[in-house]
Every structure is written in C-alpha cells, then in structure tokens.
Design an enzyme around this catalytic site. Structure first.
Site, PDB file in Angstrom:
ATOM      1  N   ASP A  45     -29.350  -7.383   3.830  1.00  0.00           N
ATOM      2  CA  ASP A  45     -29.938  -6.076   3.538  1.00  0.00           C
ATOM      3  C   ASP A  45     -28.905  -4.966   3.723  1.00  0.00           C
ATOM      4  O   ASP A  45     -28.774  -4.067   2.882  1.00  0.00           O
ATOM      5  CB  ASP A  45     -31.140  -5.855   4.460  1.00  0.00           C
ATOM      6  CG  ASP A  45     -31.729  -4.469   4.317  1.00  0.00           C
ATOM      7  OD1 ASP A  45     -32.336  -4.181   3.274  1.00  0.00           O
ATOM      8  OD2 ASP A  45     -31.568  -3.662   5.249  1.00  0.00           O
ATOM      9  N   GLU A 117     -31.877 -11.306  -0.193  1.00  0.00           N
ATOM     10  CA  GLU A 117     -31.072 -10.661   0.855  1.00  0.00           C
ATOM     11  C   GLU A 117     -30.421 -11.700   1.767  1.00  0.00           C
ATOM     12  O   GLU A 117     -29.258 -11.549   2.169  1.00  0.00           O
ATOM     13  CB  GLU A 117     -31.942  -9.704   1.669  1.00  0.00           C
ATOM     14  CG  GLU A 117     -32.368  -8.478   0.879  1.00  0.00           C
ATOM     15  CD  GLU A 117     -33.230  -7.527   1.672  1.00  0.00           C
ATOM     16  OE1 GLU A 117     -33.217  -6.323   1.356  1.00  0.00           O
ATOM     17  OE2 GLU A 117     -33.921  -7.973   2.616  1.00  0.00           O
TER      18      GLU A 117
END
Length: 226
Positions: A45, A117
């Site tokens: 992320d 992610e």
C-alpha cells in the site's frame, strides 16, 4: 497450488519470483493460514502510494496538491485495484479458507484489492524499489495516460453532495443495513437515499466510509453523472 495458474499469473504480472514463498504468502488470505498476506499488503500500500504520487508529480508539473491527491486516490482506490486483479485473473490463484471460498471471496473486491497490494510488497522484497516501480507504472500505463485533474477526481460523496446542493435538494442520507464477517474482515452494506431516485442505492465496502463512497458512486451512475 496449481503450477500452471501461478505461472500464468506471473506472466500477467510481468514478474517471475525468485522466492516462491513470497508469492505464496501474497496470495494467502488470513482465513487460510496464520502466515497470511496482511503485512505484505501494508508494505505494498505504501509503495503503491509513493509510485503513483511520484508519477503524478512529474506528469502534471502545474497541478496543485489537491488535484494530485484526488487523482492519486482515484488510481489507488479499492475498485481500481480490483479491476487490476481481474485483469490478472487473480481470483483463480487466491488461497482462501473454507468459509471465504463458500461465500465467493475470490470475487470480493476488497480481497482482490488487498492481494494486489500484497503482491506489490512481495515483488519489492523479492527484487528492489526500482523494479517494482517499473512494474507498477506498466500496470498503470493506460490509467495514467487517461487521468486528468478536475472535478471528476473528487470522491463520489463530495460530487454527489455538490450536485444536490447546486440544485437546492436535500443532502443524501446513508444508513448501515448490514455488517457481515468477523471484526478483522468485515463488509458493510449501506443504503443511500437521495432526491431523484425512488429506491435506496446500495454500496458495499470493508469500512462504513468505503461503503458510503460506493453507494454515492452508484447514485451518480443512476443520475447519469458518471
């Protein structure tokens, strides 16, 4: 895990892992194993946010911070990541527990987005920052070419509110109608009621805020503003 599917996935990702255990962990939901992908997701992320912010900074030298933030939010939000996951046919490779398999977790946007992610984090650990930056930019090549600053990059709730205020209509109301799953992996269902649409508009997400945004986005579509 099916070797053929994993090899096909790596081809679509544009990267072949040297440490297969990192790929396996990135594809593992917490419902399947204690060695799951959430730490990799946390890392990925942050890397994704940096890569997209850096790309926008250099692509739009005269655009202010507000517009760049909105463009970045559009590019890294859950449904964009889930779109990427579907392009990679990622759902077929996920390692899910029996409950998630039964409930169709391999199709759930939040799980798909989180896994993208996690893959970013895994590729970074398996290589280096320059390599994962190049890979992300390749994944986002068309999206970066198409995105532009302006009102379209405001989040759906803001755009819906501004639309209604501009017509002197009441603001939308958002009501939680269902919360599903355990505390660490919940899915919220929101009904959004607005003037101009007879029935409540439904939105789903891994938090109340995300579900409200999803409902607002569906409302904009019904109002033909998307």
């Amino acid at each position: 895990m099916n070797t053929l599917l994993v090899n096909q996935l790596q081809k679509k990702l544009g990267y072949t892992f040297k440490q297969n255990e990192l790929l396996l962990q990135a594809l593992t939901h917490r419902s399947a194993s204690s060695k799951h992908n959430e730490r990799l997701e946390f890392l990925g992320d942050s890397i994704l946010s940096y890569v997209i912010a850096n790309a926008l900074y250099h692509r739009f030298p005269r655009v202010d911070e507000g517009d760049m933030s909105r463009m970045r939010a559009t590019l890294v939000r859950g449904n964009t990541l889930a779109e990427l996951a579907r392009e990679f046919e990622l759902g077929e490779c996920l390692r899910l527990g029996p409950g998630e398999l039964k409930s169709g977790g391999f199709r759930r946007e939040s799980i798909l987005a989180d896994t993208v992610e996690a893959l970013i984090g895994a590729i970074f650990l398996d290589s280096d920052i320059q390599n994962i930056e190049n890979i992300i930019l390749k994944w986002y090549e068309n999206r970066l070419a198409e995105i532009s600053p302006g009102d379209k990059q405001k989040d759906p709730k803001t755009r819906l509110q501004e639309y209604l205020q501009g017509r002197h209509l009441p603001l939308p109301s958002y009501v939680v109608v269902q919360v599903r799953g355990e505390a660490h992996d919940q899915e919220f269902t929101i009904h959004c009621q607005i003037s101009g649409i007879d029935q409540p508009v439904k939105g789903m997400g891994t938090s109340r805020r995300k579900a409200e945004q999803a409902a607002a986005e569906q409302a904009l579509i019904q109002l033909e503003l998307e």
